[in-house]
Motif scaffolding. Sequence first.
Motif, PDB file in Angstrom:
ATOM      1  N   CYS A 274       0.786  -1.224   0.118  1.00  0.00           N
ATOM      2  CA  CYS A 274      -0.028   0.124  -0.063  1.00  0.00           C
ATOM      3  C   CYS A 274       0.904   1.355  -0.087  1.00  0.00           C
ATOM      4  N   VAL A 275       0.385   2.248  -0.563  1.00  0.00           N
ATOM      5  CA  VAL A 275       1.222   3.634  -0.887  1.00  0.00           C
ATOM      6  C   VAL A 275       0.535   4.522   0.349  1.00  0.00           C
ATOM      7  N   ALA A 276       1.449   4.820   1.111  1.00  0.00           N
ATOM      8  CA  ALA A 276       0.876   6.025   2.250  1.00  0.00           C
ATOM      9  C   ALA A 276       0.928   7.251   1.833  1.00  0.00           C
ATOM     10  N   GLU A 277       0.355   7.898   2.562  1.00  0.00           N
ATOM     11  CA  GLU A 277       0.148   9.460   2.159  1.00  0.00           C
ATOM     12  C   GLU A 277       1.425  10.174   1.960  1.00  0.00           C
ATOM     13  N   ASP A 278       2.274   9.716   2.545  1.00  0.00           N
ATOM     14  CA  ASP A 278       3.772  10.504   2.349  1.00  0.00           C
ATOM     15  C   ASP A 278       4.460   9.720   1.278  1.00  0.00           C
ATOM     16  N   GLY A 279       3.839   8.894   0.539  1.00  0.00           N
ATOM     17  CA  GLY A 279       4.393   8.282  -0.788  1.00  0.00           C
ATOM     18  C   GLY A 279       5.090   6.793  -0.355  1.00  0.00           C
ATOM     19  N   GLN A 280       5.481   6.579   0.917  1.00  0.00           N
ATOM     20  CA  GLN A 280       6.281   5.254   1.258  1.00  0.00           C
ATOM     21  C   GLN A 280       5.369   4.019   0.826  1.00  0.00           C
ATOM     22  N   TRP A 281       5.850   3.017   0.445  1.00  0.00           N
ATOM     23  CA  TRP A 281       5.494   1.656   0.130  1.00  0.00           C
ATOM     24  C   TRP A 281       5.595   0.907   1.234  1.00  0.00           C
ATOM     25  N   TRP A 282       4.500   0.304   1.856  1.00  0.00           N
ATOM     26  CA  TRP A 282       4.400  -0.661   2.769  1.00  0.00           C
ATOM     27  C   TRP A 282       4.102  -2.255   2.388  1.00  0.00           C
ATOM     28  N   PHE A 283       5.011  -2.784   2.823  1.00  0.00           N
ATOM     29  CA  PHE A 283       4.495  -4.473   2.369  1.00  0.00           C
ATOM     30  C   PHE A 283       3.354  -4.949   3.086  1.00  0.00           C
ATOM     31  N   LEU A 284       2.609  -5.510   2.431  1.00  0.00           N
ATOM     32  CA  LEU A 284       1.623  -6.413   3.106  1.00  0.00           C
ATOM     33  C   LEU A 284       1.642  -7.730   2.747  1.00  0.00           C
ATOM     34  N   GLU A 285       1.977  -8.333   1.681  1.00  0.00           N
ATOM     35  CA  GLU A 285       2.385  -9.798   1.513  1.00  0.00           C
ATOM     36  C   GLU A 285       2.869 -10.068   0.306  1.00  0.00           C
ATOM     37  N   CYS A 286       3.360 -11.302  -0.099  1.00  0.00           N
ATOM     38  CA  CYS A 286       4.077 -11.933  -1.247  1.00  0.00           C
ATOM     39  C   CYS A 286       3.241 -13.147  -1.549  1.00  0.00           C
ATOM     40  N   ASN A 287       2.540 -13.324  -2.500  1.00  0.00           N
ATOM     41  CA  ASN A 287       1.806 -14.732  -2.965  1.00  0.00           C
ATOM     42  C   ASN A 287       2.855 -15.309  -4.024  1.00  0.00           C
ATOM     43  N   PRO A 288       3.558 -16.492  -3.533  1.00  0.00           N
ATOM     44  CA  PRO A 288       4.492 -17.317  -4.443  1.00  0.00           C
ATOM     45  C   PRO A 288       3.685 -17.923  -5.472  1.00  0.00           C
ATOM     46  N   SER A 289       2.639 -17.970  -5.449  1.00  0.00           N
ATOM     47  CA  SER A 289       1.704 -18.477  -6.829  1.00  0.00           C
ATOM     48  C   SER A 289       0.507 -17.521  -7.153  1.00  0.00           C
ATOM     49  N   GLY A 290       0.870 -16.104  -6.878  1.00  0.00           N
ATOM     50  CA  GLY A 290      -0.189 -15.162  -7.337  1.00  0.00           C
ATOM     51  C   GLY A 290      -0.435 -15.093  -8.814  1.00  0.00           C
ATOM     52  N   GLN A 291      -1.914 -14.796  -8.832  1.00  0.00           N
ATOM     53  CA  GLN A 291      -2.408 -14.356 -10.215  1.00  0.00           C
ATOM     54  C   GLN A 291      -1.700 -12.991 -10.888  1.00  0.00           C
ATOM     55  N   TRP A 292      -1.375 -13.060 -12.179  1.00  0.00           N
ATOM     56  CA  TRP A 292      -0.770 -11.938 -12.722  1.00  0.00           C
ATOM     57  C   TRP A 292      -1.136 -11.455 -14.163  1.00  0.00           C
ATOM     58  N   TYR A 293      -1.627 -12.324 -14.882  1.00  0.00           N
ATOM     59  CA  TYR A 293      -2.087 -12.116 -16.486  1.00  0.00           C
ATOM     60  C   TYR A 293      -2.934 -11.434 -16.389  1.00  0.00           C
ATOM     61  N   TRP A 294      -3.987 -11.233 -15.605  1.00  0.00           N
ATOM     62  CA  TRP A 294      -5.092 -10.102 -15.718  1.00  0.00           C
ATOM     63  C   TRP A 294      -4.461  -8.411 -15.974  1.00  0.00           C
ATOM     64  N   LEU A 295      -3.142  -8.303 -15.475  1.00  0.00           N
ATOM     65  CA  LEU A 295      -2.692  -6.987 -15.573  1.00  0.00           C
ATOM     66  C   LEU A 295      -1.950  -6.718 -16.915  1.00  0.00           C
ATOM     67  N   GLU A 296      -1.764  -7.988 -17.866  1.00  0.00           N
ATOM     68  CA  GLU A 296      -1.212  -7.509 -19.121  1.00  0.00           C
ATOM     69  C   GLU A 296      -1.807  -7.018 -19.967  1.00  0.00           C
ATOM     70  N   PRO A 297      -3.039  -7.258 -20.251  1.00  0.00           N
ATOM     71  CA  PRO A 297      -3.864  -6.392 -21.280  1.00  0.00           C
ATOM     72  C   PRO A 297      -4.388  -5.290 -20.598  1.00  0.00           C
ATOM     73  N   GLU A 298      -4.353  -5.107 -19.469  1.00  0.00           N
ATOM     74  CA  GLU A 298      -4.560  -3.586 -18.695  1.00  0.00           C
ATOM     75  C   GLU A 298      -3.739  -2.673 -18.823  1.00  0.00           C
ATOM     76  N   THR A 299      -2.339  -3.167 -18.732  1.00  0.00           N
ATOM     77  CA  THR A 299      -1.299  -2.302 -19.117  1.00  0.00           C
ATOM     78  C   THR A 299      -0.235  -2.359 -20.144  1.00  0.00           C
ATOM     79  N   GLY A 300      -0.263  -3.661 -20.823  1.00  0.00           N
ATOM     80  CA  GLY A 300       0.517  -3.766 -21.916  1.00  0.00           C
ATOM     81  C   GLY A 300       2.052  -4.131 -21.328  1.00  0.00           C
ATOM     82  N   LEU A 301       2.046  -4.423 -20.213  1.00  0.00           N
ATOM     83  CA  LEU A 301       3.473  -4.914 -19.689  1.00  0.00           C
ATOM     84  C   LEU A 301       3.532  -6.351 -20.147  1.00  0.00           C
ATOM     85  N   PRO A 302       4.768  -6.807 -20.688  1.00  0.00           N
ATOM     86  CA  PRO A 302       4.936  -7.891 -21.452  1.00  0.00           C
ATOM     87  C   PRO A 302       5.366  -9.023 -20.343  1.00  0.00           C
ATOM     88  N   MET A 303       4.497  -9.237 -19.604  1.00  0.00           N
ATOM     89  CA  MET A 303       4.604 -10.210 -18.296  1.00  0.00           C
ATOM     90  C   MET A 303       4.616 -11.779 -18.874  1.00  0.00           C
TER      91      MET A 303
END
Length: 315
Positions: A274-303
């Motif tokens: 999460c991005v705090a009001e002062d712009g710092q990034w706070w870690f919430l979690e890491c999913n080692p099997s997380g979903q990712w592909y839905w972001l590619e058509p939304e952003t054009g990133l070559p994932m």
Amino acid sequence: MSDPRPVLVVTSLHDPTADVVISGLHDRDVPVVRLDSGDFPASLSVEAEITQHGIRGRLLTASRMADLANIRALYYRRPTGFAFPHLSEQAARFAVTQARYGLGGVLASLPGCLYVNHPHRIGDAEFKPAGLAGAVEAGFLVPPTLITSSPDAARAFIKRNGSVIYKPLYNPVYRVDGVSSVVKVAEVSAADIDDGVAGTAHLFQKRIPKTADVRVTVIGAYVFCVRIDSDLLDWRTNYDQLTYTPVEPPPGIEAALYRYMDRFGLVFGAFDFCVAEDGQWWFLECNPSGQWYWLEPETGLPMCAALADLLERKS
């Protein structure tokens, strides 16, 4: 000359993300063997011999064969669990453990194989307390967090930290009136805490006032950061309200990502900040099997190409 060794994809039959990756590998003329370990032993069999040269043998599906000594990479996604419904409860429990430690042990011991990710490393990283402690070690900002079965400790933590969020430590699907449901992230007050907390372990975390969320997907040498804007406490509850913007990580974040990955032996990770009001990034979690592909058509990133590079062992 192209490498004849296949990529082994271990996942369920219905996995659209795996479908896309497999299609990308086929476009590169990379051979693929797909299987669901949950099909064992009905339509999947294993013949594995332990030799002085390591494991030798093969995996057989209804349409494919994989030589255990010649697997290029294993993409471990989301296979179904072992099931033996034709057996008695006690016999089925025994059969499941033998399948897990037998077939599972073989899949975890392939010589010269790149794991994305290794199933044992996935298991390690899925424990939230370990992930949060590892994030602190890696150098991330981590919200104050309590894991407890004590109602008094929970109330004291909430009073000390003000705005606090409850999160499940793991989120198995359960059914309410026949509908699949999960326990949602929610803000809690001290008045919400009752003696039911004593029934099991719970995770409480200080709420960081945020301006946005960020999903960071690390795929080998590639880091993809996407800012997610919404007015939701948990953006996963309504994808229709989300907008996506590729962003660059602040200084120090990328190095911390790889320290975290090294800590757990991962080559793929889906990180949430999460991005705090002062712009710092706070870690919430890491999913080692997380979903990712839905972001590619939304952003054009070559994932997908990045993951195909990794599995092909180009990067």
